[in-house]
Design an enzyme around this catalytic site. Structure first.
Site, mmCIF file in Angstrom:
data_model
loop_
_atom_site.group_PDB
_atom_site.id
_atom_site.type_symbol
_atom_site.label_atom_id
_atom_site.label_comp_id
_atom_site.label_asym_id
_atom_site.label_seq_id
_atom_site.Cartn_x
_atom_site.Cartn_y
_atom_site.Cartn_z
ATOM 1 N N GLU A 41 0.931 -1.312 0.208
ATOM 2 C CA GLU A 41 0.113 -0.143 -0.049
ATOM 3 C C GLU A 41 0.962 1.183 -0.107
ATOM 4 O O GLU A 41 1.710 1.352 0.891
ATOM 5 C CB GLU A 41 -0.876 -0.022 1.297
ATOM 6 N N ARG A 45 0.581 10.367 1.023
ATOM 7 C CA ARG A 45 0.890 11.435 2.273
ATOM 8 C C ARG A 45 2.111 12.160 1.759
ATOM 9 O O ARG A 45 2.917 12.819 2.518
ATOM 10 C CB ARG A 45 1.164 10.733 3.454
ATOM 11 N N LYS A 129 -11.176 -1.725 6.281
ATOM 12 C CA LYS A 129 -9.873 -1.440 6.945
ATOM 13 C C LYS A 129 -10.594 -1.188 8.358
ATOM 14 O O LYS A 129 -11.406 -0.179 8.520
ATOM 15 C CB LYS A 129 -9.171 -0.543 6.220
HETATM 16 C C1 3PG Z 1 -2.035 3.375 8.033
HETATM 17 O O1 3PG Z 1 -2.296 4.200 7.313
HETATM 18 O O2 3PG Z 1 -2.710 2.257 8.212
HETATM 19 C C2 3PG Z 1 -1.217 3.877 9.210
HETATM 20 O O3 3PG Z 1 -0.287 4.849 8.937
HETATM 21 C C3 3PG Z 1 -0.122 2.539 9.687
HETATM 22 O O4 3PG Z 1 -0.100 2.664 10.939
HETATM 23 P P1 3PG Z 1 1.532 2.039 11.573
HETATM 24 O O5 3PG Z 1 2.439 3.107 11.221
HETATM 25 O O6 3PG Z 1 0.983 2.189 13.167
HETATM 26 O O7 3PG Z 1 1.660 0.815 10.989
#
Ligand code: 3PG
Length: 212
Positions: A41, A45, A129
């Site tokens: 993914e 950002r 999700k």
């Molecule tokens: C996402 O977009 O799902 C999160 O930014 C992932 O979170 P993590 O950095 O805690 O894995």
């Protein structure tokens, strides 16, 4: 509505990357591909996100590459134009859900509460999700959701790591887990791509142990 989870099947681990340049995105994709993982993914950002996703698609056709952090209708269609093979949002609204459905692409809308799940469910969505997973109640929360929404499957992300991923993977309503823990920020900074491959391999081994 195409199933995202049927696409992710095999190694339902979703490393989340935020490339700051096309070059960095290609290095990260190569490191992930070398680990045996097949899904990525790319989050929207950074300014480089769309271009990096397109470059990854072109260079690594064997990977399945989606785009995340989509917040509005424009993001959805820009992601598709860039070549995203599935779409992920951190949260939802009716407008965003309608855009995702209209896209015809596989997607996972972000939910964090039973009312979010209900909103998506009413639109016919059965794959979501769960974000931010750890802060929103973690695996026990997802287990409780399962007793109400028995036909919904989740990909939790947010606060998942090598220590707690097995708690989520053990749940029957979890079909994939995602996160950045497989892509250590310190390794990106050091351009230590082989240690990212190793971190991804450790996650794959963990998944295989839970699945066995
Ligand atoms: C996402 O977009 O799902 C999160 O930014 C992932 O979170 P993590 O950095 O805690 O894995």
């Amino acid at each position: 509505m195409q199933s995202t989870f049927s696409l992710l099947q095999g190694a339902p681990l979703l490393p989340i990357i935020q490339p700051n340049s096309v070059e960095e995105g290609l290095h990260l994709a190569e490191a992930i591909a070398n680990s045996g993982l097949r899904n990525i993914e790319v989050v929207k950002r950074s300014d480089a996100a769309f271009e990096a996703l397109s470059a990854i698609r072109q260079r690594f056709p064997e990977l399945l590459v989606g785009m995340g952090t989509l917040l509005n209708r424009n993001h959805v269609f820009e992601a598709l134009d860039a070549g995203a093979q599935f779409l992920i949002t951190p949260t939802l609204s009716e407008i965003l859900l309608d855009a995702l459905i209209a896209s015809g692409a596989p997607f996972l809308p972000g939910v964090a509460s039973p009312s979010d799940v209900l909103m998506a469910h009413q639109k016919g969505v059965r794959e979501m999700k769960f974000f931010p997973a750890h802060l929103s109640g973690g695996a026990p929360f997802l287990k409780a959701l399962g007793s109400v929404f028995s036909d919904v499957s989740f990909c939790p992300t947010g606060g998942i790591n090598g220590e707690n991923a097995h708690e989520y993977l053990a749940l029957s309503n979890v079909k994939a887990v995602g996160g950045t823990w497989m892509i250590p920020a310190s390794a990106i900074k050091a351009k230590d791509w082989s240690s990212i491959t190793q971190a991804c391999q450790r996650s794959l081994t963990l998944f295989q142990e839970v699945a066995a």
